[in-house]
Write a protein that holds these residues in place. Structure first.
Motif, PDB file in Angstrom:
ATOM      1  N   LEU A  31      57.643  75.315  58.212  1.00  0.00           N
ATOM      2  CA  LEU A  31      58.479  75.244  59.415  1.00  0.00           C
ATOM      3  C   LEU A  31      57.650  74.893  60.650  1.00  0.00           C
ATOM      4  O   LEU A  31      58.037  74.047  61.460  1.00  0.00           O
ATOM      5  CB  LEU A  31      59.213  76.577  59.633  1.00  0.00           C
ATOM      6  N   LEU A  32      56.477  75.519  60.767  1.00  0.00           N
ATOM      7  CA  LEU A  32      55.652  75.240  61.944  1.00  0.00           C
ATOM      8  C   LEU A  32      55.185  73.779  61.938  1.00  0.00           C
ATOM      9  O   LEU A  32      55.231  73.096  62.976  1.00  0.00           O
ATOM     10  CB  LEU A  32      54.452  76.198  61.990  1.00  0.00           C
ATOM     11  N   SER A  33      54.800  73.289  60.766  1.00  0.00           N
ATOM     12  CA  SER A  33      54.328  71.898  60.715  1.00  0.00           C
ATOM     13  C   SER A  33      55.479  70.955  61.054  1.00  0.00           C
ATOM     14  O   SER A  33      55.285  69.929  61.690  1.00  0.00           O
ATOM     15  CB  SER A  33      53.684  71.558  59.366  1.00  0.00           C
ATOM     16  N   HIS A  34      56.703  71.333  60.669  1.00  0.00           N
ATOM     17  CA  HIS A  34      57.865  70.508  61.017  1.00  0.00           C
ATOM     18  C   HIS A  34      58.031  70.414  62.537  1.00  0.00           C
ATOM     19  O   HIS A  34      58.191  69.318  63.087  1.00  0.00           O
ATOM     20  CB  HIS A  34      59.105  71.130  60.366  1.00  0.00           C
ATOM     21  N   TYR A  35      57.961  71.553  63.216  1.00  0.00           N
ATOM     22  CA  TYR A  35      58.182  71.526  64.672  1.00  0.00           C
ATOM     23  C   TYR A  35      56.988  70.954  65.436  1.00  0.00           C
ATOM     24  O   TYR A  35      57.142  70.440  66.543  1.00  0.00           O
ATOM     25  CB  TYR A  35      58.584  72.917  65.186  1.00  0.00           C
ATOM     26  N   LEU A  36      55.810  71.051  64.845  1.00  0.00           N
ATOM     27  CA  LEU A  36      54.630  70.456  65.494  1.00  0.00           C
ATOM     28  C   LEU A  36      54.488  68.974  65.159  1.00  0.00           C
ATOM     29  O   LEU A  36      53.680  68.264  65.766  1.00  0.00           O
ATOM     30  CB  LEU A  36      53.352  71.174  65.027  1.00  0.00           C
ATOM     31  N   ASN A  37      55.266  68.550  64.127  1.00  0.00           N
ATOM     32  CA  ASN A  37      55.140  67.183  63.640  1.00  0.00           C
ATOM     33  C   ASN A  37      53.710  66.894  63.155  1.00  0.00           C
ATOM     34  O   ASN A  37      53.132  65.844  63.448  1.00  0.00           O
ATOM     35  CB  ASN A  37      55.567  66.192  64.733  1.00  0.00           C
ATOM     36  N   GLU A  38      53.154  67.870  62.500  1.00  0.00           N
ATOM     37  CA  GLU A  38      51.796  67.749  61.937  1.00  0.00           C
ATOM     38  C   GLU A  38      51.853  68.205  60.479  1.00  0.00           C
ATOM     39  O   GLU A  38      52.808  68.847  60.066  1.00  0.00           O
ATOM     40  CB  GLU A  38      50.818  68.665  62.697  1.00  0.00           C
ATOM     41  N   SER A  39      50.797  67.883  59.718  1.00  0.00           N
ATOM     42  CA  SER A  39      50.773  68.292  58.302  1.00  0.00           C
ATOM     43  C   SER A  39      50.325  69.763  58.193  1.00  0.00           C
ATOM     44  O   SER A  39      49.780  70.326  59.150  1.00  0.00           O
ATOM     45  CB  SER A  39      49.785  67.412  57.536  1.00  0.00           C
ATOM     46  N   ARG A  40      50.537  70.321  57.001  1.00  0.00           N
ATOM     47  CA  ARG A  40      50.060  71.698  56.788  1.00  0.00           C
ATOM     48  C   ARG A  40      48.541  71.760  56.849  1.00  0.00           C
ATOM     49  O   ARG A  40      47.974  72.760  57.289  1.00  0.00           O
ATOM     50  CB  ARG A  40      50.568  72.249  55.453  1.00  0.00           C
ATOM     51  N   SER A  41      47.878  70.690  56.434  1.00  0.00           N
ATOM     52  CA  SER A  41      46.408  70.727  56.489  1.00  0.00           C
ATOM     53  C   SER A  41      45.938  70.708  57.959  1.00  0.00           C
ATOM     54  O   SER A  41      44.925  71.330  58.292  1.00  0.00           O
ATOM     55  CB  SER A  41      45.785  69.578  55.685  1.00  0.00           C
ATOM     56  N   TRP A  42      46.712  70.036  58.843  1.00  0.00           N
ATOM     57  CA  TRP A  42      46.366  70.060  60.268  1.00  0.00           C
ATOM     58  C   TRP A  42      46.449  71.497  60.794  1.00  0.00           C
ATOM     59  O   TRP A  42      45.580  71.966  61.536  1.00  0.00           O
ATOM     60  CB  TRP A  42      47.319  69.141  61.056  1.00  0.00           C
ATOM     61  N   ILE A  43      47.493  72.192  60.355  1.00  0.00           N
ATOM     62  CA  ILE A  43      47.674  73.593  60.779  1.00  0.00           C
ATOM     63  C   ILE A  43      46.474  74.436  60.345  1.00  0.00           C
ATOM     64  O   ILE A  43      45.924  75.219  61.131  1.00  0.00           O
ATOM     65  CB  ILE A  43      48.982  74.153  60.182  1.00  0.00           C
ATOM     66  N   ALA A  44      46.057  74.238  59.083  1.00  0.00           N
ATOM     67  CA  ALA A  44      44.920  75.014  58.570  1.00  0.00           C
ATOM     68  C   ALA A  44      43.646  74.692  59.353  1.00  0.00           C
ATOM     69  O   ALA A  44      42.794  75.572  59.561  1.00  0.00           O
ATOM     70  CB  ALA A  44      44.725  74.702  57.087  1.00  0.00           C
ATOM     71  N   ALA A  45      43.535  73.443  59.822  1.00  0.00           N
ATOM     72  CA  ALA A  45      42.298  73.022  60.499  1.00  0.00           C
ATOM     73  C   ALA A  45      42.288  73.346  61.998  1.00  0.00           C
ATOM     74  O   ALA A  45      41.252  73.237  62.652  1.00  0.00           O
ATOM     75  CB  ALA A  45      42.097  71.517  60.302  1.00  0.00           C
ATOM     76  N   HIS A  46      43.464  73.707  62.571  1.00  0.00           N
ATOM     77  CA  HIS A  46      43.537  73.935  64.024  1.00  0.00           C
ATOM     78  C   HIS A  46      44.181  75.277  64.366  1.00  0.00           C
ATOM     79  O   HIS A  46      45.160  75.325  65.129  1.00  0.00           O
ATOM     80  CB  HIS A  46      44.317  72.795  64.700  1.00  0.00           C
ATOM     81  N   PRO A  47      43.616  76.380  63.848  1.00  0.00           N
ATOM     82  CA  PRO A  47      44.253  77.691  64.095  1.00  0.00           C
ATOM     83  C   PRO A  47      44.232  78.092  65.563  1.00  0.00           C
ATOM     84  O   PRO A  47      45.058  78.893  66.007  1.00  0.00           O
ATOM     85  CB  PRO A  47      43.387  78.658  63.268  1.00  0.00           C
ATOM     86  N   GLU A  48      43.306  77.520  66.349  1.00  0.00           N
ATOM     87  CA  GLU A  48      43.112  77.962  67.743  1.00  0.00           C
ATOM     88  C   GLU A  48      44.002  77.222  68.745  1.00  0.00           C
ATOM     89  O   GLU A  48      44.089  77.602  69.907  1.00  0.00           O
ATOM     90  CB  GLU A  48      41.632  77.774  68.131  1.00  0.00           C
ATOM     91  N   LYS A  49      44.689  76.142  68.283  1.00  0.00           N
ATOM     92  CA  LYS A  49      45.507  75.346  69.215  1.00  0.00           C
ATOM     93  C   LYS A  49      46.692  76.166  69.733  1.00  0.00           C
ATOM     94  O   LYS A  49      47.268  76.962  68.989  1.00  0.00           O
ATOM     95  CB  LYS A  49      46.056  74.101  68.494  1.00  0.00           C
ATOM     96  N   PHE A  50      47.059  75.909  70.970  1.00  0.00           N
ATOM     97  CA  PHE A  50      48.203  76.617  71.550  1.00  0.00           C
ATOM     98  C   PHE A  50      49.490  75.806  71.360  1.00  0.00           C
ATOM     99  O   PHE A  50      49.475  74.579  71.472  1.00  0.00           O
ATOM    100  CB  PHE A  50      47.973  76.876  73.045  1.00  0.00           C
ATOM    101  N   LEU A  51      50.582  76.514  71.083  1.00  0.00           N
ATOM    102  CA  LEU A  51      51.892  75.849  70.935  1.00  0.00           C
ATOM    103  C   LEU A  51      52.504  75.649  72.314  1.00  0.00           C
ATOM    104  O   LEU A  51      52.262  76.454  73.224  1.00  0.00           O
ATOM    105  CB  LEU A  51      52.832  76.758  70.128  1.00  0.00           C
TER     106      LEU A  51
END
Ligand SMILES: C[S@@+](CC[C@H](N)C(=O)[O-])C[C@H]1O[C@@H](n2cnc3c(N)ncnc32)[C@H](O)[C@@H]1O
Length: 278
Positions: A31-51
């Motif tokens: 769900l988060l990757s859907h709303y960020l329009n990023e892949s799940r691997s991007w999510i794993a690689a950028h835990p510190e980014k702010f929404l």
């Protein structure tokens, strides 16, 4: 505007909200990757980014809806079937992996006979017909549904995959008014009315796609009893079933006499598809 919520915090929060799901962490990430329009691997690689505030609000809203039982595919607006992405919404059933068996068998039958006439009865979002159009370039394809809503979604999907000129969409009660075919595919509604009313699937997906009447066999019986006159010689009927495989096989033998009638099991060995070859 940036929120003070990081990707890591959002995933952890999502997983705790969805703790009753089969895989809370995975669903939160999807769900988060859907709303960020990023892949799940991007999510794993950028835990510190702010929404952003907007992303966070949409994500939180989707978590709440998911927690209340809304199917994940409806929240995402798409779902994969036979390796193809389909637009899905409340107008039609979400295509299920077990239905891919019908597509596999149709391809194996029709692949040997160019120009086969194939119909997908009760097409819903168009999953079976579109998967066949993309895999059988010479087949003549038809798709029927009694629901105009489902047909409009199926047309949208056929445009999305550029096969709109390959499939004739027809509003019909099963095969009424349609011609003869080499392959008839169908995943009809096969829950009992009680199941359709009480199971969670019935609360979220169209009742018309699920409710097969008091014993779940109303549409199944109607299709089996009428399909014979819509099949060319040597043609096949491939129909997904729920329970009652013995009853359905008996019914098929009654209406099709000497034809070859059998049940095809799923990967778990449960009978899940009726196959009739005339
Ligand atoms: C179980 S859903 C299958 C949808 C799609 N084929 C799939 O496998 O995902 C059954 C579909 O049959 C349609 N349907 C129900 N009764 C019908 C009828 N009498 N004639 C034609 N379609 C019908 C529903 O609108 C629904 O789209």
């Amino acid at each position: 505007m940036k929120s003070n919520c990081t990707v890591l915090k959002a995933v952890r929060h999502g997983a705790s909200v969805l703790s009753s799901a089969d895989n809370p962490q995975l669903e939160a990430e999807v769900l988060l990757s859907h709303y960020l329009n990023e892949s799940r691997s991007w999510i794993a690689a950028h835990p510190e980014k702010f929404l952003s505030e907007t992303t966070l609000a949409s994500y939180n809203c989707s978590l709440q809806m998911r927690n209340e039982g809304e199917p994940l595919p409806y929240l995402l607006g798409y779902w994969e079937f036979f390796g193809i992405s389909f637009t899905v919404d409340k107008r039609a059933l979400i295509p299920r992996p077990e239905t891919e068996t019908i597509v596999e068998h149709s391809i194996s039958i029709a692949g040997k006979h160019p120009n086969s006439r194939i119909v997908d009865v009760g097409t819903g979002c168009g999953a079976i017909a579109i998967a066949l159009a993309l895999n059988l370039p010479d087949a003549l394809l038809f798709a029927s549904d009694i629901s105009l809503d489902a047909l409009s979604l199926a047309r949208t999907n056929s445009l999305r995959h550029a096969v709109h000129n390959r499939i004739e969409f027809v509003q019909a009660d099963l095969l009424t008014g349609m011609g003869k075919f080499d392959v008839i595919c169908a995943n009809p509604p096969y829950l009992t009315t009680q199941e359709a009313c009480t199971l969670s699937v019935g609360k979220h997906e169209p009742r018309l796609a699920l409710d097969g009447g008091r014993n779940g066999l109303n549409i199944v019986r109607k299709l089996i009893s009428t399909a014979g006159k819509h099949l060319n010689k040597g043609g096949s009927l491939l129909m997904e079933i729920g329970n009652s495989s013995d009853k359905i096989l008996k019914m098929a033998k009654y209406y099709f006499g000497s034809a070859d009638c059998s049940m095809v099991p799923d990967l778990a060995g449960r009978p899940r598809m009726l196959k009739i070859t005339t």
